[in-house]
Design an enzyme around this catalytic site. Structure first.
Site, PDB file in Angstrom:
ATOM      1  CG  HIS A  74      42.645  46.193  50.655  1.00 18.89           C
ATOM      2  ND1 HIS A  74      43.177  45.519  51.725  1.00 18.89           N
ATOM      3  CD2 HIS A  74      41.530  45.519  50.300  1.00 18.89           C
ATOM      4  CE1 HIS A  74      42.418  44.470  52.004  1.00 18.89           C
ATOM      5  NE2 HIS A  74      41.408  44.446  51.155  1.00 18.89           N
ATOM      6  CE1 TYR A 202      48.692  38.420  44.241  1.00 16.27           C
ATOM      7  CE2 TYR A 202      48.643  40.396  45.607  1.00 16.27           C
ATOM      8  CZ  TYR A 202      48.093  39.606  44.611  1.00 16.27           C
ATOM      9  OH  TYR A 202      46.928  40.010  43.991  1.00 16.27           O
ATOM     10  N   PRO A 294      45.414  34.363  37.599  1.00 12.87           N
ATOM     11  CG  PRO A 294      44.623  32.937  39.272  1.00 12.87           C
ATOM     12  CD  PRO A 294      45.189  32.941  37.895  1.00 12.87           C
ATOM     13  CE  LYS A 298      45.518  44.647  36.772  1.00 12.89           C
ATOM     14  NZ  LYS A 298      45.078  45.522  37.836  1.00 12.89           N
ATOM     15  CE1 TYR A 386      47.300  42.996  42.811  1.00 14.60           C
ATOM     16  CE2 TYR A 386      46.102  44.695  44.006  1.00 14.60           C
ATOM     17  CZ  TYR A 386      46.381  43.361  43.775  1.00 14.60           C
ATOM     18  OH  TYR A 386      45.735  42.388  44.494  1.00 14.60           O
TER      19      TYR A 386
HETATM   20  P1  RFL Z   1      32.250  33.859  33.347  1.00  7.53           P
HETATM   21  O1  RFL Z   1      32.224  34.258  34.771  1.00  7.53           O
HETATM   22  O2  RFL Z   1      32.978  32.617  32.980  1.00  7.53           O
HETATM   23  O3  RFL Z   1      30.744  33.774  32.853  1.00  7.53           O
HETATM   24  C1  RFL Z   1      30.406  33.215  31.599  1.00  7.53           C
HETATM   25  C2  RFL Z   1      28.996  32.697  31.692  1.00  7.53           C
HETATM   26  O4  RFL Z   1      28.612  32.180  30.419  1.00  7.53           O
HETATM   27  C3  RFL Z   1      27.982  30.936  30.602  1.00  7.53           C
HETATM   28  N1  RFL Z   1      28.126  30.144  29.366  1.00  7.53           N
HETATM   29  C4  RFL Z   1      27.148  30.011  28.453  1.00  7.53           C
HETATM   30  N2  RFL Z   1      25.905  30.512  28.411  1.00  7.53           N
HETATM   31  C5  RFL Z   1      25.147  30.174  27.326  1.00  7.53           C
HETATM   32  N3  RFL Z   1      25.573  29.364  26.332  1.00  7.53           N
HETATM   33  C6  RFL Z   1      26.826  28.850  26.338  1.00  7.53           C
HETATM   34  N4  RFL Z   1      27.251  28.059  25.362  1.00  7.53           N
HETATM   35  C7  RFL Z   1      27.666  29.171  27.438  1.00  7.53           C
HETATM   36  N5  RFL Z   1      28.935  28.850  27.769  1.00  7.53           N
HETATM   37  C8  RFL Z   1      29.195  29.434  28.929  1.00  7.53           C
HETATM   38  C9  RFL Z   1      28.690  30.314  31.790  1.00  7.53           C
HETATM   39  O5  RFL Z   1      27.882  29.325  32.422  1.00  7.53           O
HETATM   40  C10 RFL Z   1      28.902  31.534  32.673  1.00  7.53           C
HETATM   41  O6  RFL Z   1      27.834  31.754  33.565  1.00  7.53           O
HETATM   42  O7  RFL Z   1      32.852  35.010  32.411  1.00  7.53           O
HETATM   43  P2  RFL Z   1      32.748  36.635  32.565  1.00  7.53           P
HETATM   44  O8  RFL Z   1      31.344  37.057  32.799  1.00  7.53           O
HETATM   45  O9  RFL Z   1      33.501  37.146  31.419  1.00  7.53           O
HETATM   46  O10 RFL Z   1      33.526  36.960  33.924  1.00  7.53           O
HETATM   47  C11 RFL Z   1      34.909  36.724  34.040  1.00  7.53           C
HETATM   48  C12 RFL Z   1      35.288  36.389  35.487  1.00  7.53           C
HETATM   49  O11 RFL Z   1      34.423  35.402  36.001  1.00  7.53           O
HETATM   50  C13 RFL Z   1      36.744  35.910  35.590  1.00  7.53           C
HETATM   51  O12 RFL Z   1      37.576  36.683  34.745  1.00  7.53           O
HETATM   52  C14 RFL Z   1      37.310  36.022  37.014  1.00  7.53           C
HETATM   53  O13 RFL Z   1      36.619  35.206  37.915  1.00  7.53           O
HETATM   54  C15 RFL Z   1      38.784  35.677  37.018  1.00  7.53           C
HETATM   55  N6  RFL Z   1      39.368  35.657  38.363  1.00  7.53           N
HETATM   56  C16 RFL Z   1      39.729  36.826  38.995  1.00  7.53           C
HETATM   57  N7  RFL Z   1      39.511  38.014  38.409  1.00  7.53           N
HETATM   58  C17 RFL Z   1      39.802  39.187  39.057  1.00  7.53           C
HETATM   59  O14 RFL Z   1      39.613  40.264  38.483  1.00  7.53           O
HETATM   60  N8  RFL Z   1      40.302  39.212  40.337  1.00  7.53           N
HETATM   61  C18 RFL Z   1      40.538  38.060  41.005  1.00  7.53           C
HETATM   62  O15 RFL Z   1      40.902  38.142  42.172  1.00  7.53           O
HETATM   63  C19 RFL Z   1      40.282  36.801  40.326  1.00  7.53           C
HETATM   64  N9  RFL Z   1      40.474  35.632  40.953  1.00  7.53           N
HETATM   65  C20 RFL Z   1      39.563  34.444  39.026  1.00  7.53           C
HETATM   66  C21 RFL Z   1      40.131  34.462  40.332  1.00  7.53           C
HETATM   67  C22 RFL Z   1      39.202  33.230  38.446  1.00  7.53           C
HETATM   68  C23 RFL Z   1      39.424  32.055  39.126  1.00  7.53           C
HETATM   69  N10 RFL Z   1      39.028  30.861  38.448  1.00  7.53           N
HETATM   70  C24 RFL Z   1      38.669  29.656  39.042  1.00  7.53           C
HETATM   71  C25 RFL Z   1      38.820  30.853  37.019  1.00  7.53           C
HETATM   72  C26 RFL Z   1      40.364  33.303  41.027  1.00  7.53           C
HETATM   73  C27 RFL Z   1      40.033  32.088  40.427  1.00  7.53           C
HETATM   74  C28 RFL Z   1      40.350  30.864  41.231  1.00  7.53           C
HETATM   75  C1  PHB Z   2      41.009  36.418  45.563  1.00  2.52           C
HETATM   76  O1  PHB Z   2      40.674  37.050  46.571  1.00  2.52           O
HETATM   77  O2  PHB Z   2      40.384  35.411  45.182  1.00  2.52           O
HETATM   78  C2  PHB Z   2      42.198  36.865  44.794  1.00  2.52           C
HETATM   79  C3  PHB Z   2      42.886  37.998  45.204  1.00  2.52           C
HETATM   80  C4  PHB Z   2      43.992  38.424  44.493  1.00  2.52           C
HETATM   81  C5  PHB Z   2      44.405  37.698  43.387  1.00  2.52           C
HETATM   82  C6  PHB Z   2      43.707  36.576  42.975  1.00  2.52           C
HETATM   83  C7  PHB Z   2      42.596  36.144  43.680  1.00  2.52           C
HETATM   84  O3  PHB Z   2      45.511  38.098  42.701  1.00  2.52           O
END
Ligand code: RFL
Ligand code: PHB
Length: 393
Positions: A74, A202, A294, A298, A386
């Site tokens: 994008h 957004y 989110p 980031k 961004y």
């Molecule tokens: P994770 O993905 O939480 O992975 C951590 C792993 O550690 C395991 N764990 C353990 N393992 C061993 N012993 C323990 N005691 C443990 N405790 C936990 C867990 O099972 C897991 O597998 O962290 P990591 O690797 O730092 O990654 C971070 C990302 O997953 C997170 O920041 C993003 O998903 C956040 N996020 C978004 N980030 C973006 O950059 N762009 C986005 O568009 C975006 N959208 C989102 C998001 C997160 C969301 N949710 C639900 C939290 C949208 C949503 C809805």
């Molecule tokens: C997503 O695609 O899940 C998404 C995109 C942008 C955001 C957050 C989540 O700011």
């Protein structure tokens, strides 16, 4: 059973698996220990937006092939509010950069495939990881997997175990400082096998925030702001589509192709930072050390930038016997973290309806959006953040 390695990594999410991948390619041995099953990690639907810096880190780590083939590049993203035409924040024009839509799920699959190919040691379903001697020369982690007790001894332990992990708790409360902010609403997200809108949009609407995003040409991801105590049963597909299209406004809402949802979940919004990100020979990376709402997309990008900085430090340590990058890791990573925390908080404040929002708050929010629409400087600032600020060298 005792296993020895150079780096013991807790958590096989994006941070832990990418760190293992980059270290493995540099000839540094690691063992990754994950609480959940492989399939459980792959089933979680999360992020979808990669900064260009993240895209380059993933390419350099040898996991860019499918991302480059299937990801959607994008030039910018749109904001819509107040019944106006949408405002396109042109990242390419303002900062000469792009970002990519590529789901965290396929990225995680790519990282696991790469790990399997190089024969990396990943241990899943280890629910009781404990950390030992992180201030000593030979830190270790112990856990049970497949009914057997294990001990992994290493030079360094890295906590990539997310917000609910154990690694951060190994830092004494006299050393660890935490900063936290909770937001009084959540995001209801759905996935549907329908063609997405061409751009990420957004929306600030009097009924609340909405977001149109995407995963691939036949997979859309949409969100609406909802009260924290709403239950998924309160949200039929019909109600979701009606709310989403209203909030996106007639022009953009009218372009949404609706269909049955294949996933629906509610996530709370939180800002959280833990300092420092190093304690002795324990390092924290990703959600283990910080959470952002989110709205700024980031979270995953910070996990990738932490891993970029930390892997550079470990490669310098083992390659040159020099620790300048390891010693500056916590400060350098936290500078980027705080910048993303501020941006994510600002985007959240700008685009959501707060339950106690007064008419004064409402007007200042609208004026801020109008200023953004009228000022190329304001747009350039949003575009720059961004897209992601450059990594420190
Ligand atoms: P994770 O993905 O939480 O992975 C951590 C792993 O550690 C395991 N764990 C353990 N393992 C061993 N012993 C323990 N005691 C443990 N405790 C936990 C867990 O099972 C897991 O597998 O962290 P990591 O690797 O730092 O990654 C971070 C990302 O997953 C997170 O920041 C993003 O998903 C956040 N996020 C978004 N980030 C973006 O950059 N762009 C986005 O568009 C975006 N959208 C989102 C998001 C997160 C969301 N949710 C639900 C939290 C949208 C949503 C809805
Ligand atoms: C997503 O695609 O899940 C998404 C995109 C942008 C955001 C957050 C989540 O700011």
């Amino acid at each position: 059973m005792t296993i020895t390695t150079q780096v013991a990594i807790i958590g096989a999410g994006p941070a832990g698996s990418l760190l293992s991948q980059i270290l493995g390619r540099a000839g540094i041995d690691s063992v990754v220990v994950e609480r959940s099953s492989r399939s459980h990690v792959l089933e979680r639907i999360r992020a979808g937006v990669l900064e260009w810096g993240s895209v380059e880190v993933l390419r350099d780590a040898g996991v860019g092939e499918r991302m480059d083939a299937d990801g959607h590049v994008h030039d910018g993203a749109s904001i819509v509010w107040g019944g106006r035409d949408h405002l396109f924040i042109d990242i390419n024009r303002h900062v000469g950069s792009h970002f990519m839509s590529y789901g965290q799920t396929p990225l995680q699959e790519d990282l696991y495939a790469a790990a399997a190919e190089r024969g990396a040691r990943f241990i899943f379903e280890a629910p009781d990881v404990e950390l030992h001697d992180v201030l000593g020369d030979r830190p270790a982690i112990t856990f049970t997997a497949n009914g057997e007790s294990h001990r992994v001894e290493a030079d360094f332990v890295v906590g990539c175990d997310g917000y609910h992990g154990v690694a951060r708790q190994a830092i004494p409360s006299t050393v660890l400082r935490t900063f936290e902010k909770e937001y009084p609403f959540g995001w209801l997200g759905i996935m549907s096998e329908t063609p997405p809108l061409p751009d990420i949009v957004y929306a600030n609407h009097e009924r609340g925030f909405a977001l149109a995003s995407q995963r691939n040409p036949m997979l859309s991801r949409y969100y609406v702001q909802c009260p924290l105590d709403d239950a998924l049963d309160d949200w039929s597909d019909d109600r979701f589509w009606s709310e989403l299209t209203t909030r996106l406004g007639p022009t953009i809402g009218g372009q949404v192709v609706t269909g049955p949802s294949i996933e629906k979940s509610i996530a709370p919004l939180r800002s959280f930072v833990a300092e420092p990100m190093r304690y002795g020979n324990l390092f924290l990376a990703g959600d283990a050390a910080h959470i952002v709402p989110p709205t700024g997309a980031k979270g995953l990008n910070l996990a990738i930038s932490d891993v970029h900085y930390l892997s550079r430090g470990l490669i310098q340590h083992y390659g040159d016997g020099v620790d300048t990058y390891l010693d500056s890791y916590s400060d350098m990573a936290l500078r980027r973290v705080w910048s993303a925390v501020r941006f994510s908080w600002w985007m959240t404040k700008l685009l959501h309806r707060f339950p106690d929002q007064t008419e004064f708050d409402q007007r200042t929010q609208e004026v801020e959006l109008d200023y953004l629409a009228s000022s190329a400087f304001a747009q350039a600032s949003v575009a720059e953040q961004y897209a992601g600020l450059p990594f420190e060298i």
